[in-house]
Write a protein that holds these residues in place. Structure first.
Motif, PDB file in Angstrom:
ATOM      1  N   PRO A 187     -11.770  -3.694   5.201  1.00 33.16           N
ATOM      2  CA  PRO A 187     -12.841  -3.366   6.161  1.00 33.16           C
ATOM      3  C   PRO A 187     -12.720  -1.950   6.721  1.00 33.16           C
ATOM      4  N   ILE A 188     -11.497  -1.467   6.881  1.00 34.59           N
ATOM      5  CA  ILE A 188     -11.292  -0.096   7.356  1.00 34.59           C
ATOM      6  C   ILE A 188     -11.813   0.873   6.301  1.00 34.59           C
ATOM      7  N   GLU A 189     -11.462   0.644   5.053  1.00 37.82           N
ATOM      8  CA  GLU A 189     -11.947   1.469   3.944  1.00 37.82           C
ATOM      9  C   GLU A 189     -13.466   1.488   3.895  1.00 37.82           C
ATOM     10  N   ALA A 190     -14.076   0.304   3.969  1.00 38.60           N
ATOM     11  CA  ALA A 190     -15.534   0.206   3.881  1.00 38.60           C
ATOM     12  C   ALA A 190     -16.196   0.966   5.025  1.00 38.60           C
ATOM     13  N   ASP A 191     -15.659   0.835   6.228  1.00 37.61           N
ATOM     14  CA  ASP A 191     -16.239   1.501   7.386  1.00 37.61           C
ATOM     15  C   ASP A 191     -16.104   3.017   7.295  1.00 37.61           C
ATOM     16  N   LEU A 192     -14.926   3.495   6.928  1.00 34.53           N
ATOM     17  CA  LEU A 192     -14.677   4.936   6.926  1.00 34.53           C
ATOM     18  C   LEU A 192     -15.219   5.650   5.695  1.00 34.53           C
ATOM     19  N   PHE A 193     -15.196   4.973   4.542  1.00 30.18           N
ATOM     20  CA  PHE A 193     -15.489   5.663   3.285  1.00 30.18           C
ATOM     21  C   PHE A 193     -16.703   5.138   2.532  1.00 30.18           C
ATOM     22  N   GLY A 194     -17.305   4.066   3.016  1.00 32.40           N
ATOM     23  CA  GLY A 194     -18.535   3.557   2.404  1.00 32.40           C
ATOM     24  C   GLY A 194     -18.398   3.301   0.916  1.00 32.40           C
ATOM     25  N   ALA A 195     -19.323   3.871   0.145  1.00 31.70           N
ATOM     26  CA  ALA A 195     -19.351   3.637  -1.301  1.00 31.70           C
ATOM     27  C   ALA A 195     -18.123   4.196  -2.006  1.00 31.70           C
ATOM     28  N   GLU A 196     -17.364   5.053  -1.337  1.00 30.98           N
ATOM     29  CA  GLU A 196     -16.177   5.655  -1.942  1.00 30.98           C
ATOM     30  C   GLU A 196     -14.893   4.935  -1.540  1.00 30.98           C
ATOM     31  N   ALA A 197     -15.022   3.801  -0.887  1.00 24.99           N
ATOM     32  CA  ALA A 197     -13.855   3.037  -0.435  1.00 24.99           C
ATOM     33  C   ALA A 197     -13.038   2.542  -1.623  1.00 24.99           C
ATOM     34  N   TRP A 198     -11.735   2.510  -1.424  1.00 25.97           N
ATOM     35  CA  TRP A 198     -10.862   1.932  -2.431  1.00 25.97           C
ATOM     36  C   TRP A 198     -11.026   0.418  -2.437  1.00 25.97           C
ATOM     37  N   THR A 199     -10.784  -0.174  -3.597  1.00 23.82           N
ATOM     38  CA  THR A 199     -10.838  -1.629  -3.750  1.00 23.82           C
ATOM     39  C   THR A 199      -9.439  -2.220  -3.570  1.00 23.82           C
ATOM     40  N   ALA A 200      -9.406  -3.528  -3.424  1.00 21.37           N
ATOM     41  CA  ALA A 200      -8.110  -4.210  -3.348  1.00 21.37           C
ATOM     42  C   ALA A 200      -7.285  -3.898  -4.587  1.00 21.37           C
ATOM     43  N   GLY A 201      -7.918  -3.884  -5.756  1.00 23.45           N
ATOM     44  CA  GLY A 201      -7.204  -3.589  -6.994  1.00 23.45           C
ATOM     45  C   GLY A 201      -6.564  -2.213  -7.004  1.00 23.45           C
ATOM     46  N   MET A 202      -7.229  -1.254  -6.399  1.00 23.40           N
ATOM     47  CA  MET A 202      -6.663   0.097  -6.348  1.00 23.40           C
ATOM     48  C   MET A 202      -5.406   0.117  -5.479  1.00 23.40           C
ATOM     49  N   PHE A 203      -5.448  -0.597  -4.351  1.00 23.88           N
ATOM     50  CA  PHE A 203      -4.243  -0.666  -3.513  1.00 23.88           C
ATOM     51  C   PHE A 203      -3.133  -1.437  -4.218  1.00 23.88           C
ATOM     52  N   TRP A 204      -3.482  -2.525  -4.884  1.00 17.94           N
ATOM     53  CA  TRP A 204      -2.481  -3.293  -5.641  1.00 17.94           C
ATOM     54  C   TRP A 204      -1.821  -2.394  -6.687  1.00 17.94           C
ATOM     55  N   ASN A 205      -2.623  -1.593  -7.371  1.00 13.96           N
ATOM     56  CA  ASN A 205      -2.108  -0.687  -8.395  1.00 13.96           C
ATOM     57  C   ASN A 205      -1.139   0.329  -7.786  1.00 13.96           C
ATOM     58  N   GLU A 206      -1.480   0.860  -6.623  1.00 15.18           N
ATOM     59  CA  GLU A 206      -0.598   1.809  -5.953  1.00 15.18           C
ATOM     60  C   GLU A 206       0.762   1.167  -5.657  1.00 15.18           C
ATOM     61  N   LEU A 207       0.739  -0.036  -5.100  1.00  9.70           N
ATOM     62  CA  LEU A 207       2.002  -0.722  -4.781  1.00  9.70           C
ATOM     63  C   LEU A 207       2.768  -1.079  -6.054  1.00  9.70           C
ATOM     64  N   ALA A 208       2.049  -1.524  -7.087  1.00  3.26           N
ATOM     65  CA  ALA A 208       2.700  -1.898  -8.347  1.00  3.26           C
ATOM     66  C   ALA A 208       3.376  -0.701  -9.008  1.00  3.26           C
ATOM     67  N   ASN A 209       2.840   0.495  -8.765  1.00  2.00           N
ATOM     68  CA  ASN A 209       3.415   1.712  -9.341  1.00  2.00           C
ATOM     69  C   ASN A 209       4.499   2.316  -8.461  1.00  2.00           C
ATOM     70  N   GLY A 210       4.901   1.596  -7.425  1.00  2.00           N
ATOM     71  CA  GLY A 210       6.024   2.025  -6.610  1.00  2.00           C
ATOM     72  C   GLY A 210       5.710   3.078  -5.568  1.00  2.00           C
ATOM     73  N   HIS A 211       4.427   3.319  -5.310  1.00  2.00           N
ATOM     74  CA  HIS A 211       4.080   4.293  -4.291  1.00  2.00           C
ATOM     75  C   HIS A 211       4.307   3.687  -2.912  1.00  2.00           C
ATOM     76  N   LEU A 212       4.732   4.520  -1.997  1.00  3.46           N
ATOM     77  CA  LEU A 212       5.030   4.073  -0.642  1.00  3.46           C
ATOM     78  C   LEU A 212       3.757   4.057   0.190  1.00  3.46           C
ATOM     79  N   TYR A 213       3.500   2.940   0.822  1.00  2.00           N
ATOM     80  CA  TYR A 213       2.405   2.839   1.786  1.00  2.00           C
ATOM     81  C   TYR A 213       2.969   2.338   3.092  1.00  2.00           C
ATOM     82  N   LEU A 214       2.569   3.009   4.160  1.00  4.42           N
ATOM     83  CA  LEU A 214       2.955   2.600   5.496  1.00  4.42           C
ATOM     84  C   LEU A 214       1.730   2.054   6.207  1.00  4.42           C
ATOM     85  N   ALA A 215       1.964   1.067   7.063  1.00  7.33           N
ATOM     86  CA  ALA A 215       0.898   0.504   7.886  1.00  7.33           C
ATOM     87  C   ALA A 215       1.262   0.689   9.344  1.00  7.33           C
ATOM     88  N   ALA A 216       0.276   1.072  10.135  1.00  5.53           N
ATOM     89  CA  ALA A 216       0.420   1.104  11.590  1.00  5.53           C
ATOM     90  C   ALA A 216      -0.176  -0.194  12.104  1.00  5.53           C
TER      91      ALA A 216
END
Length: 148
Positions: free
Chosen positions: A18-47
């Motif tokens: 929902p944050i992606e959709a609100d801030l980035f609209g049609a350019e928002a990342w999908t769940a699959g894109m975030f899954w891919n980032e984590l699967a590739n070992g990229h670090l993501y932090l959450a506040a």
């Protein structure tokens, strides 16, 4: 209550959408894109605050030379609380501890608040990617920070 930073967990991905959709609209990342980032070992932090995700940021390390900040986003109702600044600082700290010489990112040419934030951390514009963001055809500025 004060927000906390921690490693993004897979079960929090649904909270990012929902944050992606609100801030980035049609350019928002999908769940699959975030899954891919984590699967590739990229670090993501959450506040988070009281279990709710307020913002997030990602970093891809390419040792020994560079790192890329993939995205930084803060929920609209949580902006102006230092969350974006804290996320960028934490990501840069990870890159520094990994011995990275330079950190790069892309930011929309019309996103002046983000550009100012990155400039505060020593990022400088080094290039432009024309029509990078789709479908809006918005240019992206490539910004780089050399490790002091």
């Amino acid at each position: 209550m004060t927000f906390q930073l921690g490693r993004l967990r897979w079960w929090q991905i649904a909270d990012l959408l929902p944050i992606e959709a609100d801030l980035f609209g049609a350019e928002a990342w999908t769940a699959g894109m975030f899954w891919n980032e984590l699967a590739n070992g990229h670090l993501y932090l959450a506040a988070t605050e009281d279990g709710a995700v307020l913002g997030y940021g990602g970093l891809a390390l390419s040792p020994p030379d560079e790192a890329w900040i993939n995205n930084v986003a803060v929920r609209r109702d949580a902006q102006r609380r230092g969350i974006g600044r804290a996320l960028v600082a934490a990501l840069l700290d990870v890159a520094s501890r990994a011995g990275i010489d330079q950190t790069l990112l892309e930011v929309a040419a019309d996103n002046k608040p983000a550009q100012a934030l990155y400039a505060d951390f020593g990022f400088e514009t080094v290039g432009v990617r024309k029509r990078y963001y789709q479908p809006s055809n918005t240019d992206a500025w490539v910004m780089r920070r050399i490790e002091p």
